[in-house]
Design a protein around this motif. Structure first.
Motif, mmCIF file in Angstrom:
data_model
loop_
_atom_site.group_PDB
_atom_site.id
_atom_site.type_symbol
_atom_site.label_atom_id
_atom_site.label_comp_id
_atom_site.label_asym_id
_atom_site.label_seq_id
_atom_site.Cartn_x
_atom_site.Cartn_y
_atom_site.Cartn_z
ATOM 1 N N TYR A 330 -15.627 2.952 1.562
ATOM 2 C CA TYR A 330 -14.209 3.271 1.633
ATOM 3 C C TYR A 330 -13.905 4.337 2.681
ATOM 4 N N SER A 331 -14.787 4.455 3.644
ATOM 5 C CA SER A 331 -14.599 5.343 4.782
ATOM 6 C C SER A 331 -15.595 4.933 5.842
ATOM 7 N N LEU A 332 -15.365 5.313 7.096
ATOM 8 C CA LEU A 332 -16.370 5.060 8.122
ATOM 9 C C LEU A 332 -17.602 5.927 7.908
ATOM 10 N N VAL A 333 -17.442 7.060 7.250
ATOM 11 C CA VAL A 333 -18.564 7.958 6.980
ATOM 12 C C VAL A 333 -19.268 7.491 5.707
ATOM 13 N N PRO A 334 -20.553 7.121 5.784
ATOM 14 C CA PRO A 334 -21.259 6.610 4.608
ATOM 15 C C PRO A 334 -21.320 7.614 3.466
ATOM 16 N N ALA A 335 -21.523 7.092 2.275
ATOM 17 C CA ALA A 335 -21.501 7.917 1.072
ATOM 18 C C ALA A 335 -22.617 8.952 1.050
ATOM 19 N N THR A 336 -23.684 8.745 1.806
ATOM 20 C CA THR A 336 -24.824 9.667 1.780
ATOM 21 C C THR A 336 -24.739 10.774 2.834
ATOM 22 N N ILE A 337 -23.649 10.812 3.591
ATOM 23 C CA ILE A 337 -23.512 11.787 4.673
ATOM 24 C C ILE A 337 -22.578 12.918 4.250
ATOM 25 N N THR A 338 -22.959 14.150 4.546
ATOM 26 C CA THR A 338 -22.117 15.303 4.246
ATOM 27 C C THR A 338 -20.746 15.147 4.908
ATOM 28 N N GLY A 339 -19.697 15.291 4.110
ATOM 29 C CA GLY A 339 -18.337 15.143 4.618
ATOM 30 C C GLY A 339 -17.689 13.829 4.237
ATOM 31 N N HIS A 340 -18.457 12.919 3.599
ATOM 32 C CA HIS A 340 -17.894 11.629 3.197
ATOM 33 C C HIS A 340 -16.745 11.816 2.217
ATOM 34 N N SER A 341 -15.712 10.988 2.389
ATOM 35 C CA SER A 341 -14.584 10.960 1.466
ATOM 36 C C SER A 341 -14.174 9.514 1.247
ATOM 37 N N ASN A 342 -13.857 9.140 0.006
ATOM 38 C CA ASN A 342 -13.421 7.775 -0.294
ATOM 39 C C ASN A 342 -11.936 7.591 0.055
ATOM 40 N N SER A 343 -11.612 7.830 1.306
ATOM 41 C CA SER A 343 -10.214 7.892 1.724
ATOM 42 C C SER A 343 -9.468 6.582 1.497
ATOM 43 N N PHE A 344 -10.115 5.456 1.767
ATOM 44 C CA PHE A 344 -9.422 4.178 1.602
ATOM 45 C C PHE A 344 -9.180 3.856 0.129
ATOM 46 N N PHE A 345 -10.106 4.211 -0.742
ATOM 47 C CA PHE A 345 -9.870 3.983 -2.166
ATOM 48 C C PHE A 345 -8.775 4.925 -2.671
ATOM 49 N N ASN A 346 -8.798 6.171 -2.195
ATOM 50 C CA ASN A 346 -7.772 7.121 -2.602
ATOM 51 C C ASN A 346 -6.382 6.660 -2.171
ATOM 52 N N LYS A 347 -6.306 5.982 -1.034
ATOM 53 C CA LYS A 347 -5.027 5.524 -0.497
ATOM 54 C C LYS A 347 -4.576 4.215 -1.132
ATOM 55 N N TYR A 348 -5.498 3.263 -1.321
ATOM 56 C CA TYR A 348 -5.099 1.911 -1.724
ATOM 57 C C TYR A 348 -5.566 1.510 -3.125
ATOM 58 N N GLY A 349 -6.524 2.211 -3.687
ATOM 59 C CA GLY A 349 -6.997 1.864 -5.014
ATOM 60 C C GLY A 349 -7.637 0.492 -5.063
ATOM 61 N N ASN A 350 -7.521 -0.183 -6.188
ATOM 62 C CA ASN A 350 -8.091 -1.518 -6.352
ATOM 63 C C ASN A 350 -7.264 -2.556 -5.617
ATOM 64 N N PRO A 351 -7.881 -3.684 -5.230
ATOM 65 C CA PRO A 351 -7.131 -4.746 -4.519
ATOM 66 C C PRO A 351 -5.906 -5.187 -5.320
ATOM 67 N N SER A 352 -4.792 -5.386 -4.608
ATOM 68 C CA SER A 352 -3.551 -5.776 -5.285
ATOM 69 C C SER A 352 -2.683 -6.614 -4.352
ATOM 70 N N VAL A 353 -2.421 -7.841 -4.739
ATOM 71 C CA VAL A 353 -1.540 -8.714 -3.959
ATOM 72 C C VAL A 353 -0.118 -8.181 -4.003
ATOM 73 N N ASP A 354 0.332 -7.711 -5.157
ATOM 74 C CA ASP A 354 1.707 -7.221 -5.285
ATOM 75 C C ASP A 354 1.959 -6.025 -4.383
ATOM 76 N N GLN A 355 1.011 -5.094 -4.333
ATOM 77 C CA GLN A 355 1.209 -3.923 -3.488
ATOM 78 C C GLN A 355 1.151 -4.295 -2.007
ATOM 79 N N ALA A 356 0.296 -5.248 -1.662
ATOM 80 C CA ALA A 356 0.249 -5.712 -0.274
ATOM 81 C C ALA A 356 1.551 -6.397 0.106
ATOM 82 N N ARG A 357 2.092 -7.198 -0.808
ATOM 83 C CA ARG A 357 3.374 -7.877 -0.549
ATOM 84 C C ARG A 357 4.483 -6.858 -0.331
ATOM 85 N N THR A 358 4.474 -5.793 -1.125
ATOM 86 C CA THR A 358 5.488 -4.748 -0.982
ATOM 87 C C THR A 358 5.385 -4.058 0.367
#
Length: 533
Positions: A330-358
């Motif tokens: 959920y980021s370009l920085v892998p989970a094992t590297i210092t500084g990693h953040s799950n930025s894409f999960f924090n922004k979009y959460g679980n997959p959702s067709v309704d939210q994408a449609r919105t």
């Protein structure tokens, strides 16, 4: 043989290599005493890519060749960690601001032809890569260099434009390889497949139809450095696909099977715990992602890219294609590297067709959005095609996209991507060194290696320099996290997954657990012939 685990010194945040004994035939390699390593990496020369082994050009699997032949001032130690002096006997920052870096060379260094290697050769090589500034983007690793100064024959001083705590890592990469000015022109790439340097090996390539079929590496008698070659000769043989490479291993034509094994091959080897082939699982920092030509009409509106980020189900993708051999990213920085953040999960959460449609509706985007996803057929393994089939289905099943996919051989794919011919394309990244900066600066700094039109001035001019200033990488994490959050918002790149890496080696081959670095570069000097157990 029973399953066995090899315990190595721990690397912070990385996995310990595991060896599982697997099935295979009883015959050994068929190239005399040479260790024969198979790979599906293909090395071709063309009008678009005329110099596949020039350090000022190559920025992909060609590094697997350069690391054996071309020496660098610094080298990344086995298992990871901070780089150590290689051609140098000492290197360090001489100021508190990390803007002046001095190296003292080892005494008596020579190129493989016997010519002396001096500080002038180091300066020539760095200045050359910067001057050529090839479109491959590899010179971007040297972007903080202002001037290179020599003091006598044995001292080199790098004056940097800005503070760069990661500079020692960059001096360990092949773009900083030391070349002989008698064999390389200052402002012109060296075309073809010959490489000369002062590293642990010399090399000779066998070529057919402008494509390398085999490379023989012979121990360099003039080599002086940190590495200790454990064999006198190694051979790298290129195969058209993983199936052909596996057949060669079974027949005993090769001793080691390296990049890239398919998920099915890995599963088969893991499940077969008898025989005389070991499957080695090693820490891996390779990632896969989708890149966007953000000024293209199809994806210019970031709502389209955000909707794709909202729809793609990474867990399903990994499960269907790679299984336990990869994990969602959920980021370009892998989970094992210092500084990693799950930025894409924090922004979009679980997959959702309704939210994408919105997202698309709020931006007045007409659906379904029609586009083509491009991928390379022969660079990242046979599973890539299946991966893109899954991505296509996920996007099309939403009813919001009308996606087609198109595969292209790497020698055509990479030049086309650099020329901006693809609106959306799949790529992988094997880091130059294990630091968060190397998963961000090459993508979003000036002259990025993808030639992306996306340019965020705050990332480029403020956040990247801030992170590079900090010698303490934990302190740099705030700037690194801010960059990841901005990428999740703008989606110029969409991270997909992070993988493990594997090598299959015959039981009489020693050192296979160290034969690939965490950056997925081959280290042939670690291999030797032992006793089958």
């Amino acid at each position: 043989m029973n399953r066995k685990t090899l315990v190595l010194p721990a690397v912070v945040g990385l996995l310990t290599p595991v060896l599982a004994a697997c099935g295979g035939s009883d015959s050994g390699g068929k190239s005399g005493d040479a260790i024969v390593v198979g790979t599906t990496d293909r090395f071709t020369a063309s009008s678009d890519a005329p110099a596949p082994f020039d350090p000022a050009y190559t920025y992909d699997s060609g590094w697997n060749v350069l690391r054996q032949v071309v020496q660098t001032l610094m080298v990344q130690p086995r298992g990871g960690g901070d780089p150590e002096p290689e051609a140098a006997e000492d290197c360090h920052f001489t100021d508190k601001g990390n803007e002046r870096y001095a190296c003292k060379l080892r005494k008596g260094l020579q190129f493989s032809n016997g010519d002396p290697l001096t500080a002038a050769d180091v300066k020539f090589s760095i200045d050359r890569a910067i001057a050529i500034n090839d479109d491959s983007g590899v010179a971007g690793l040297l972007s903080t260099v202002d001037t290179v100064e020599t003091q006598g024959d044995n001292e080199v001083i790098f004056h940097l434009k800005t503070a760069d705590a990661t500079f020692p890592f960059k001096l360990s990469t092949p773009v900083a390889g030391i070349l002989n000015s008698k064999q390389y022109e200052k402002k012109k790439l060296r075309e073809g497949f010959q490489v000369d340097g002062s590293g642990p090996y010399t090399m000779q390539a066998e070529v057919k139809n402008n494509e390398v079929t085999k490379i023989t590496f012979t121990k360099n008698p003039h080599y002086k450095g940190l590495l200790t070659p454990k064999n006198d000769k190694a051979v790298m043989e290129s195969f058209s696909d993983a199936a052909a490479m596996s057949t060669a291993l079974d027949k005993g034509d090769i001793d080691v099977m390296a990049r890239t094994l398919t998920p099915d091959q890995i599963n088969e080897l893991q499940n077969n715990t008898t025989g005389n082939v070991n499957l080695v699982e090693m820490p891996g920092l390779g990632i896969r992602y989708l890149g966007f030509k953000t000024d293209a009409p199809t994806v210019k509106n970031k709502a389209v890219r955000q909707a794709m980020a909202q729809l793609i189900d990474r867990d399903e993708l990994v499960s269907k294609v790679y299984g336990s051999q990869a994990q969602s990213l959920y980021s370009l920085v892998p989970a094992t590297i210092t500084g990693h953040s799950n930025s894409f999960f924090n922004k979009y959460g679980n997959p959702s067709v309704d939210q994408a449609r919105t997202l698309l509706a709020q931006a007045n985007i007409t659906t379904p959005v029609k586009m083509t996803l491009h991928y390379t057929t022969d660079h990242y393994g046979a599973a890539t095609a299946k991966e893109f089939e899954v991505l296509k289905k996920q996007l099309n099943d939403s009813g919001l996209f009308d996606v087609s996919i198109e595969g292209t051989a790497w020698d055509k794919f990479r030049p086309a991507e650099l020329k901006g011919q693809y609106d959306v394309f799949g790529m992988g990244w094997f880091p130059d060194f294990p630091d968060a900066d190397n998963f961000l600066s090459p993508f979003f700094g000036k002259d990025n290696f993808l030639n992306l039109p996306y340019a965020n001035s705050e990332i480029r001019n403020t956040l990247i320099p801030q992170s590079q200033r900090e010698a303490d990488r934990l302190t740099a994490s705030k700037s690194i996290a801010d960059i990841q959050d901005k990428i999740a918002e703008d989606v110029p790149i969409l991270p997909l997954w992070q993988g493990k890496q594997y090598i299959a080696a015959r039981d009489d081959v020693m050192g296979s657990e160290y034969a690939m670095s965490t950056s997925s570069d081959l280290q042939l000097w670690e291999l030797s012939r032992g006793v089958s157990g």
